[in-house]
Motif scaffolding. Structure first.
Motif, PDB file in Angstrom:
ATOM      1  N   UNK A  58      34.249   7.378 -10.271  1.00 42.86           N
ATOM      2  CA  UNK A  58      35.308   8.297 -10.661  1.00 42.86           C
ATOM      3  C   UNK A  58      35.126   9.721 -10.181  1.00 42.86           C
ATOM      4  N   UNK A  59      33.994  10.043  -9.550  1.00 48.11           N
ATOM      5  CA  UNK A  59      33.790  11.416  -9.079  1.00 48.11           C
ATOM      6  C   UNK A  59      32.776  11.439  -7.943  1.00 48.11           C
ATOM      7  N   UNK A  60      32.740  12.581  -7.277  1.00 47.87           N
ATOM      8  CA  UNK A  60      31.733  12.813  -6.254  1.00 47.87           C
ATOM      9  C   UNK A  60      30.637  13.685  -6.846  1.00 47.87           C
ATOM     10  N   UNK A  61      29.428  13.462  -6.400  1.00 47.23           N
ATOM     11  CA  UNK A  61      28.254  14.174  -6.874  1.00 47.23           C
ATOM     12  C   UNK A  61      27.564  14.835  -5.700  1.00 47.23           C
ATOM     13  N   UNK A  62      26.721  15.796  -5.994  1.00 47.92           N
ATOM     14  CA  UNK A  62      25.866  16.400  -4.970  1.00 47.92           C
ATOM     15  C   UNK A  62      24.423  16.071  -5.338  1.00 47.92           C
ATOM     16  N   UNK A  63      23.642  15.684  -4.360  1.00 50.26           N
ATOM     17  CA  UNK A  63      22.260  15.288  -4.598  1.00 50.26           C
ATOM     18  C   UNK A  63      21.359  16.521  -4.634  1.00 50.26           C
ATOM     19  N   UNK A  64      20.744  16.759  -5.787  1.00 49.48           N
ATOM     20  CA  UNK A  64      19.748  17.821  -5.885  1.00 49.48           C
ATOM     21  C   UNK A  64      18.477  17.319  -5.216  1.00 49.48           C
ATOM     22  N   UNK A  65      18.063  16.143  -5.604  1.00 52.55           N
ATOM     23  CA  UNK A  65      16.980  15.393  -4.977  1.00 52.55           C
ATOM     24  C   UNK A  65      17.232  13.949  -5.379  1.00 52.55           C
ATOM     25  N   UNK A  66      16.870  12.965  -4.571  1.00 50.20           N
ATOM     26  CA  UNK A  66      17.129  11.588  -4.987  1.00 50.20           C
ATOM     27  C   UNK A  66      16.590  11.338  -6.405  1.00 50.20           C
ATOM     28  N   UNK A  67      17.473  10.863  -7.273  1.00 50.52           N
ATOM     29  CA  UNK A  67      17.145  10.683  -8.679  1.00 50.52           C
ATOM     30  C   UNK A  67      17.731  11.760  -9.568  1.00 50.52           C
ATOM     31  N   UNK A  68      18.330  12.793  -8.947  1.00 55.21           N
ATOM     32  CA  UNK A  68      19.013  13.850  -9.692  1.00 55.21           C
ATOM     33  C   UNK A  68      20.260  14.281  -8.921  1.00 55.21           C
ATOM     34  N   UNK A  69      21.392  14.031  -9.541  1.00 48.36           N
ATOM     35  CA  UNK A  69      22.664  14.409  -8.943  1.00 48.36           C
ATOM     36  C   UNK A  69      23.422  15.301  -9.905  1.00 48.36           C
ATOM     37  N   UNK A  70      24.195  16.240  -9.372  1.00 53.10           N
ATOM     38  CA  UNK A  70      25.028  17.116 -10.187  1.00 53.10           C
ATOM     39  C   UNK A  70      26.484  16.717 -10.004  1.00 53.10           C
ATOM     40  N   UNK A  71      27.201  16.689 -11.118  1.00 59.57           N
ATOM     41  CA  UNK A  71      28.625  16.388 -11.092  1.00 59.57           C
ATOM     42  C   UNK A  71      29.390  17.385 -11.934  1.00 59.57           C
ATOM     43  N   UNK A  72      30.558  17.784 -11.463  1.00 62.19           N
ATOM     44  CA  UNK A  72      31.415  18.734 -12.172  1.00 62.19           C
ATOM     45  C   UNK A  72      31.939  18.113 -13.451  1.00 62.19           C
ATOM     46  N   UNK A  73      31.905  18.884 -14.525  1.00 63.98           N
ATOM     47  CA  UNK A  73      32.489  18.491 -15.807  1.00 63.98           C
ATOM     48  C   UNK A  73      33.514  19.547 -16.201  1.00 63.98           C
ATOM     49  N   UNK A  74      34.220  19.294 -17.267  1.00 66.05           N
ATOM     50  CA  UNK A  74      35.200  20.275 -17.760  1.00 66.05           C
ATOM     51  C   UNK A  74      34.525  21.587 -18.125  1.00 66.05           C
ATOM     52  N   UNK A  75      33.289  21.520 -18.635  1.00 69.98           N
ATOM     53  CA  UNK A  75      32.617  22.728 -19.091  1.00 69.98           C
ATOM     54  C   UNK A  75      31.554  23.268 -18.160  1.00 69.98           C
ATOM     55  N   UNK A  76      31.421  22.749 -16.980  1.00 68.33           N
ATOM     56  CA  UNK A  76      30.392  23.204 -16.037  1.00 68.33           C
ATOM     57  C   UNK A  76      29.956  22.069 -15.141  1.00 68.33           C
ATOM     58  N   UNK A  77      28.733  21.566 -15.376  1.00 70.50           N
ATOM     59  CA  UNK A  77      28.263  20.420 -14.608  1.00 70.50           C
ATOM     60  C   UNK A  77      27.240  19.652 -15.424  1.00 70.50           C
ATOM     61  N   UNK A  78      27.015  18.417 -15.026  1.00 71.97           N
ATOM     62  CA  UNK A  78      26.021  17.561 -15.664  1.00 71.97           C
ATOM     63  C   UNK A  78      25.048  17.084 -14.596  1.00 71.97           C
TER      64      UNK A  78
END
Length: 122
Positions: A91-111
């Motif tokens: 349901x969304x695109x993520x950005x890889x911080x490092x394999x095993x940790x991805x950031x995804x946009x949320x309504x209140x910031x990111x997860x």
């Protein structure tokens, strides 16, 4: 690309208010990618505004759209710091911080998420 640089860029981009088109669950990850690598893989579909317009652009299958845009941008499949990925739920695109940790946009910031589906990098 260092995880620190990626996270710094994630914070600069994803802490902006959620808005369909300019800063949503797909465009925010691509904005981070563009700041890191100098090009926007989502460029061909930019300009949509609102949830209905986003749904029209996605066409019912975000994974298929992501595959097409990654191929057009000549991205390499796989996961690496600064790369993009599809969320496990598709349901969304993520950005890889490092394999095993991805950031995804949320309504209140990111997860920060521990898992992602297929990914692409520069």
């Amino acid at each position: 690309m260092t995880p620190e640089k990626v996270l710094e860029t994630v914070e600069a981009v994803m802490l902006r208010p959620f808005e369909w088109g300019p800063c949503d669950c797909c465009s925010a990850a691509c904005d981070v990618f563009a700041r890191l690598w100098g090009f926007d893989p989502m460029g061909p579909v930019r300009g949509y505004v609102g949830a209905r317009d986003a749904a029209r652009v996605i066409g019912g299958d975000l994974g298929a759209l992501a595959n097409r845009l990654a191929a057009e941008a000549r991205l390499t499949p796989g996961h690496t710091s600064g790369g993009l990925a599809l969320s496990v739920d598709g349901r969304s695109l993520l950005i890889c911080i490092t394999p095993g940790q991805w950031a995804g946009k949320t309504r209140g910031g990111f997860a920060i998420l521990r898992a992602a589906d297929r990914g692409w990098h520069a």
